[in-house]
Design an enzyme around this catalytic site. Structure first.
Site, PDB file in Angstrom:
ATOM      1  N   GLY B 209      27.206 127.024   9.463  1.00  0.00           N
ATOM      2  CA  GLY B 209      27.174 127.586   8.114  1.00  0.00           C
ATOM      3  C   GLY B 209      26.987 129.091   8.101  1.00  0.00           C
ATOM      4  O   GLY B 209      26.704 129.672   7.053  1.00  0.00           O
ATOM      5  N   TYR B 399      17.415 116.270  27.763  1.00  0.00           N
ATOM      6  CA  TYR B 399      16.851 116.151  26.431  1.00  0.00           C
ATOM      7  C   TYR B 399      15.347 116.027  26.621  1.00  0.00           C
ATOM      8  O   TYR B 399      14.849 114.955  26.946  1.00  0.00           O
ATOM      9  CB  TYR B 399      17.442 114.884  25.825  1.00  0.00           C
ATOM     10  CG  TYR B 399      17.340 114.729  24.343  1.00  0.00           C
ATOM     11  CD1 TYR B 399      18.109 115.508  23.486  1.00  0.00           C
ATOM     12  CD2 TYR B 399      16.520 113.763  23.781  1.00  0.00           C
ATOM     13  CE1 TYR B 399      18.035 115.328  22.120  1.00  0.00           C
ATOM     14  CE2 TYR B 399      16.452 113.580  22.418  1.00  0.00           C
ATOM     15  CZ  TYR B 399      17.210 114.372  21.598  1.00  0.00           C
ATOM     16  OH  TYR B 399      17.145 114.195  20.243  1.00  0.00           O
TER      17      TYR B 399
HETATM   18  C1  LIG Z   1      17.067 110.966  13.705  1.00  0.00           C
HETATM   19  C2  LIG Z   1      18.050 112.024  14.120  1.00  0.00           C
HETATM   20  C3  LIG Z   1      18.877 111.786  15.193  1.00  0.00           C
HETATM   21  C4  LIG Z   1      19.791 112.760  15.592  1.00  0.00           C
HETATM   22  N1  LIG Z   1      20.642 112.484  16.627  1.00  0.00           N
HETATM   23  C5  LIG Z   1      21.576 113.380  16.974  1.00  0.00           C
HETATM   24  C6  LIG Z   1      22.510 113.081  18.018  1.00  0.00           C
HETATM   25  O1  LIG Z   1      22.479 112.006  18.617  1.00  0.00           O
HETATM   26  N2  LIG Z   1      23.436 114.013  18.323  1.00  0.00           N
HETATM   27  C7  LIG Z   1      23.512 115.198  17.650  1.00  0.00           C
HETATM   28  O2  LIG Z   1      24.381 115.991  17.964  1.00  0.00           O
HETATM   29  N3  LIG Z   1      22.629 115.501  16.677  1.00  0.00           N
HETATM   30  C8  LIG Z   1      21.688 114.625  16.321  1.00  0.00           C
HETATM   31  N4  LIG Z   1      20.807 114.932  15.318  1.00  0.00           N
HETATM   32  C9  LIG Z   1      20.895 116.219  14.632  1.00  0.00           C
HETATM   33  C10 LIG Z   1      21.787 116.186  13.383  1.00  0.00           C
HETATM   34  O3  LIG Z   1      21.994 114.873  12.953  1.00  0.00           O
HETATM   35  C11 LIG Z   1      23.112 116.827  13.652  1.00  0.00           C
HETATM   36  O4  LIG Z   1      22.919 118.195  13.887  1.00  0.00           O
HETATM   37  C12 LIG Z   1      24.147 116.629  12.547  1.00  0.00           C
HETATM   38  O5  LIG Z   1      25.368 117.124  13.020  1.00  0.00           O
HETATM   39  C13 LIG Z   1      23.808 117.326  11.265  1.00  0.00           C
HETATM   40  O6  LIG Z   1      24.661 116.817  10.260  1.00  0.00           O
HETATM   41  P1  LIG Z   1      24.249 116.807   8.721  1.00  0.00           P
HETATM   42  O7  LIG Z   1      25.401 116.286   7.957  1.00  0.00           O
HETATM   43  O8  LIG Z   1      22.992 116.093   8.534  1.00  0.00           O
HETATM   44  O9  LIG Z   1      24.113 118.363   8.463  1.00  0.00           O
HETATM   45  P2  LIG Z   1      23.000 119.177   7.698  1.00  0.00           P
HETATM   46  O10 LIG Z   1      21.670 118.825   8.218  1.00  0.00           O
HETATM   47  O11 LIG Z   1      23.197 119.076   6.244  1.00  0.00           O
HETATM   48  O12 LIG Z   1      23.382 120.666   8.186  1.00  0.00           O
HETATM   49  C14 LIG Z   1      23.327 121.018   9.534  1.00  0.00           C
HETATM   50  C15 LIG Z   1      23.833 122.448   9.731  1.00  0.00           C
HETATM   51  O13 LIG Z   1      25.203 122.505   9.424  1.00  0.00           O
HETATM   52  C16 LIG Z   1      25.463 123.418   8.358  1.00  0.00           C
HETATM   53  N5  LIG Z   1      26.438 122.783   7.492  1.00  0.00           N
HETATM   54  C17 LIG Z   1      26.315 121.616   6.824  1.00  0.00           C
HETATM   55  N6  LIG Z   1      27.420 121.356   6.130  1.00  0.00           N
HETATM   56  C18 LIG Z   1      28.272 122.384   6.342  1.00  0.00           C
HETATM   57  C19 LIG Z   1      29.576 122.689   5.883  1.00  0.00           C
HETATM   58  N7  LIG Z   1      30.217 121.888   5.044  1.00  0.00           N
HETATM   59  N8  LIG Z   1      30.124 123.827   6.315  1.00  0.00           N
HETATM   60  C20 LIG Z   1      29.492 124.676   7.147  1.00  0.00           C
HETATM   61  N9  LIG Z   1      28.259 124.435   7.586  1.00  0.00           N
HETATM   62  C21 LIG Z   1      27.653 123.302   7.212  1.00  0.00           C
HETATM   63  C22 LIG Z   1      24.128 123.612   7.687  1.00  0.00           C
HETATM   64  O14 LIG Z   1      24.047 124.851   7.047  1.00  0.00           O
HETATM   65  C23 LIG Z   1      23.167 123.464   8.848  1.00  0.00           C
HETATM   66  O15 LIG Z   1      23.071 124.668   9.548  1.00  0.00           O
HETATM   67  C24 LIG Z   1      19.859 113.985  14.917  1.00  0.00           C
HETATM   68  C25 LIG Z   1      19.036 114.217  13.818  1.00  0.00           C
HETATM   69  C26 LIG Z   1      18.131 113.246  13.426  1.00  0.00           C
HETATM   70  C27 LIG Z   1      17.272 113.509  12.254  1.00  0.00           C
END
Ligand SMILES: Cc1cc2nc3c(=O)[nH]c(=O)nc-3n(C[C@H](O)[C@H](O)[C@H](O)COP(=O)(O)OP(=O)(O)OC[C@H]3O[C@@H](n4cnc5c(N)ncnc54)[C@H](O)[C@@H]3O)c2cc1C
Lengths: 265, 490
Positions: B209, B399
């Protein structure tokens, strides 16, 4: 009012490790934690101090050197002074010897009241509080769930003790040993970030048998009236895992299992 | 511009229904899971955004961005809210969170050309469910699959549990649409491959973002053969053995979908029912039958080669069952949040790094040694370990997982516990030439090391920010260090 708290560091029993091949407890890297009932006692003492009902809070611990970071934390939480009684000669001491060692220190350190936890997580005998009181010749009460802070100013402690049938109120003449039952409230105050950098030198002391001068045959295994013959670790059996499907048969099986074990009626 | 005027203008731009100023929603939007504990205890030190807005189209996103660009309003793009590194944390008084809530359509599932197109607000689970009905999968399965959405998944360069076979999100994205701060809408077309200059998909993928808003994504899809899945589990004498076996499988050209090695401590929390105090190694082979057969043979051969370090094999049913319960649902996330309100504890933290095969075991040992000896609150640690869960031909990830009894005030938790631990992990990783951020993104708390992470190539990264976001309105503090934000970091 000077409050002395008996504070024991116990091994984190939830995360105990057991070497199944050698049938021995793994003692290296075992995490220590402040015995929960003792934490309640210290928290009550600190609350009294915060409310200006006590002048100083001093913790006394018999244990290994590894207890030090935890004692420093107690100072950061508001305890004024911490004493660690530590000597290799004390290894293997039972509750009788432990009480004598503590009493030897307490009889010279000065106090108006002694707070303790009633039970410890690891031993759980509940011996130490009453034995210390007996040696010092002062009254004792165990299992205290509440203490009236007002009563302290009158030279006594009015306390409540709960049993399954009733709730009793007692008054003890001070000085006395008050054994508190674990309670989730009050909690120990948080350690503040600024307190982490505070200079604690001079407020925590380590003393050994040279200072207390107990005879070698009075302490450790030699002085103990009881012996640990065998440690039996409960549990670890490879669980008999069975997989069931989320269908009627699976649900029925889980239900029958829970009933058999008495979890559901 | 002040907040009132900003809200007035934004309402005029989108209409009231698409502008949310509910205080509870704004509090929630002021931080992500990085400060989860302080957030649950209601002691956040960061300001809430002015509003959360919900555009319904790419054009609305473009209008919002050009408005913010013109008036210097900070923008935080938001999708599934599972961000772990502060990507959603707000550091500015005047901020708009642009949420992809209404960009929620699966636009096309193209079975013949094996690709699917979705809007940024589509949860991964929704596409996966739609694909499974037809016998396909995205191959993407982060633990947050039930909640995370495509915009966030692409913006963070996320990776799933089956990455060893399917790759990370960067291997899946075919094309996409994104909007830059000046309102420019760019569509990157969907072709199998091309050599049309640098691969500009990578300007959007992983931008967190901080450069553009992703509105639409096309990903590859794969045939799904769940009936062929095979699982393997072993107890190993140490983590190094596990990593050696992973390497052997990878360098021989096999691609199991899952290939993981756990330290004793981490194994204890995941596999309490069979770990016996040892390290754990596990695999899953997936795909068409012939490939699965060959992959299984490769795994068995690799295990046989290192049999001296293998203590015993674990029932594959146990491994399969564990996998089936690994993902976090919204309910799990909410439960942790509720728990933190009452208890002085949470479910722990992680820091994910990567390095080549040779470096990873060293890195692991250095980190653990340093934390145990240097971290002033080491006596509060209740968990310290790690696992390798994403392997490549030239190396793997680590990790690190850790948890502790929280003995400080909730507002101090990060600086007393998490930051000092994270700092050691990052420093040791960079010292040995690894990457400090394998898959969660840099977020706002590792930005202090972004320059060191990229070395002389930081020039390229910085130029992207200057070129695409000259007014610095995109996600202030994400990826790029900001002096003004330092007060929230220390
Ligand atoms: C329980 C748990 C397990 C997880 N497991 C993993 C895993 O196995 N692998 C992994 O890679 N990650 C994992 N994560 C981290 C997280 O899920 C990832 O980073 C995921 O890609 C974030 O997606 P989101 O839709 O929730 O994004 P958000 O949390 O809404 O945003 C994440 C980031 O992306 C940006 N963003 C969001 N939407 C847009 C858009 N449309 N355009 C530009 N920028 C944008 C935001 O500004 C922010 O910086 C985990 C998190 C949790 C809580």
């Amino acid at each position: 009012m000077r409050i002395v708290c008996l504070a024991k560091l116990v091994p984190d029993v939830d995360n105990f490790q057991y070497d199944h091949e050698r049938s021995a407890l793994i003692r290296e890297n075992v995490r220590l934690l402040l015995n929960p009932a003792d934490a309640t006692a210290v928290a009550i003492a600190l609350k009294l101090k915060a409310d200006s009902r006590a002048g100083s809070v001093h913790t006394v611990t018999l244990g290994p050197r590894s207890a030090m970071p935890h004692l420093e934390d107690l100072l950061r939480r508001g305890v004024d002074r911490a004493t660690l009684i530590s000597d290799p000669a004390y290894a293997g001491s039972d509750t009788h010897v432990t009480s004598h060692i503590l009493a030897a220190f307490l009889s010279r350190c000065g106090f108006d009241v002694i707070f303790a936890g009633t039970h410890t997580l690891d031993g759980g005998t509940g011996h130490v509080g009453p034995q210390v009181a007996e040696i010092l010749g002062i009254p004792h009460m165990a299992g205290i769930s509440h203490m009236d802070p007002e009563s302290l100013s009158e030279g006594r402690a009015q306390v409540r003790v709960e049993s399954e049938e009733a709730s009793y109120t007692f008054a003890l003449q001070l000085p006395a040993v008050l054994g508190f039952a674990y309670a989730p409230e009050p909690k120990l105050p948080f350690i503040r970030y600024e307190a982490l950098k505070r200079d604690l030198s001079g407020r925590v002391e380590v003393i050994d048998n040279q200072a207390l001068g107990l005879a070698p045959e009075q302490v450790g295994v030699l002085g103990s009236l009881t012996r640990v013959r065998k440690i039996h670790v409960k549990g670890f059996r490879s669980p008999n895992t069975r997989f069931v499907r989320p269908d009627d048969e699976g649900i029925e099986r889980v239900y029958r299992f829970l009933r058999e074990k008495g979890f559901v009626r | 511009m002040d907040k009132d005027l900003l809200l007035k203008e934004v309402r005029a731009l989108l209409g009231d229904a698409q502008v949310n100023t509910d205080p509870e929603a704004l509090y929630d939007a002021s931080a992500d899971r990085y400060k989860k504990y302080a957030k649950a205890r209601r002691v956040l030190d960061v300001p809430p955004p002015a509003a959360i807005v919900y555009p319904r189209s790419t054009e609305e996103v473009a209008r919002l961005l050009s408005f913010c660009n013109e008036h210097g309003i900070n923008v935080i793009p938001r999708a599934g809210k599972t961000s772990t590194e502060g990507g959603l944390e707000n550091w500015k008084e005047l901020t708009l969170v642009i949420d992809a809530l209404h960009l929620d359509k699966i636009l096309k599932i193209d079975e013949y050309n094996m690709q699917a197109t979705v809007q940024a607000g589509v949860p991964l689970q929704k596409l996966e469910d739609a694909l499974r009905e037809r016998g396909y999968t995205t191959g993407h399965s982060p633990q947050s699959k039930p909640v995370a959405k495509f915009g966030g998944l692409v913006a963070t360069r996320s990776i799933g549990q089956f990455s060893t076979l399917y790759g990370g999100i960067e291997d899946m994205v075919v094309g996409l649409e994104c909007v830059f701060p000046n309102g420019q809408i760019c569509r990157i077309k969907n072709v199998p491959r091309r050599s049309g200059g640098p691969d500009i998909r990578h300007i959007a993928i992983g931008n967190e973002g901080s450069l553009c808003y992703i509105t639409e994504v096309t990903v590859k899809i794969y045939r799904y053969f769940p009936e062929n899945n095979r699982f393997y589990g072993y107890l190993t004498k140490d983590l190094a053995t596990g990593i050696q076996v992973l390497r052997e499988v990878m360098v021989n050209g096999y691609r199991p979908s899952v290939a993981r090695a756990y330290s004793e401590e981490d194994a204890r929390q995941h596999f309490y029912h069979f770990h016996k105090g040892k390290c754990v190694l596990l695999f899953m082979a997936e795909g068409n039958r012939h490939i699965v057969d060959a992959t299984c043979k490769g795994i068995e051969e690799a295990v046989a080669k290192f049999k001296d370090g293998i203590l015993e094999q674990v029932s594959s049913e146990l491994i399969e069952n564990w996998f089936n319960h690994l993902n976090w649902s919204q309910q799990d996330i909410d439960d942790e949040f509720e728990g933190m309100k009452e208890k002085d504890s949470h479910d722990g933290f992680t820091t994910e790094v990567s390095a080549d095969w040779e470096t990873i075991p060293k890195l692991y040992d250095n980190v653990i040694r340093r934390i145990r000896s240097e971290f002033p609150r080491a006596h509060d640690l209740t968990l310290l370990g790690g696992h390798s869960s994403h392997s490549y031909i030239n190396g793997t990830n680590m990790y690190f997982v850790y948890n502790y009894e929280i003995n400080c005030a909730p507002e101090d938790e990060m600086r007393v516990y998490h930051h000092p631990i994270q700092r050691i992990i990052v420093e040791e990783t960079l010292k040995l030439g690894g990457s400090m951020c394998h898959h969660h993104g840099i977020g706002k708390y590792r930005n202090e090391w972004t320059q060191q992470e990229h070395g002389s190539a930081y020039f390229m990264l910085k130029k992207l920010k200057e070129a695409f976001d000259p007014n610095g309105i995109m996600n202030f503090g994400a990826i790029f260090y900001q002096e003004e934000g330092a007060k929230f970091q220390k």
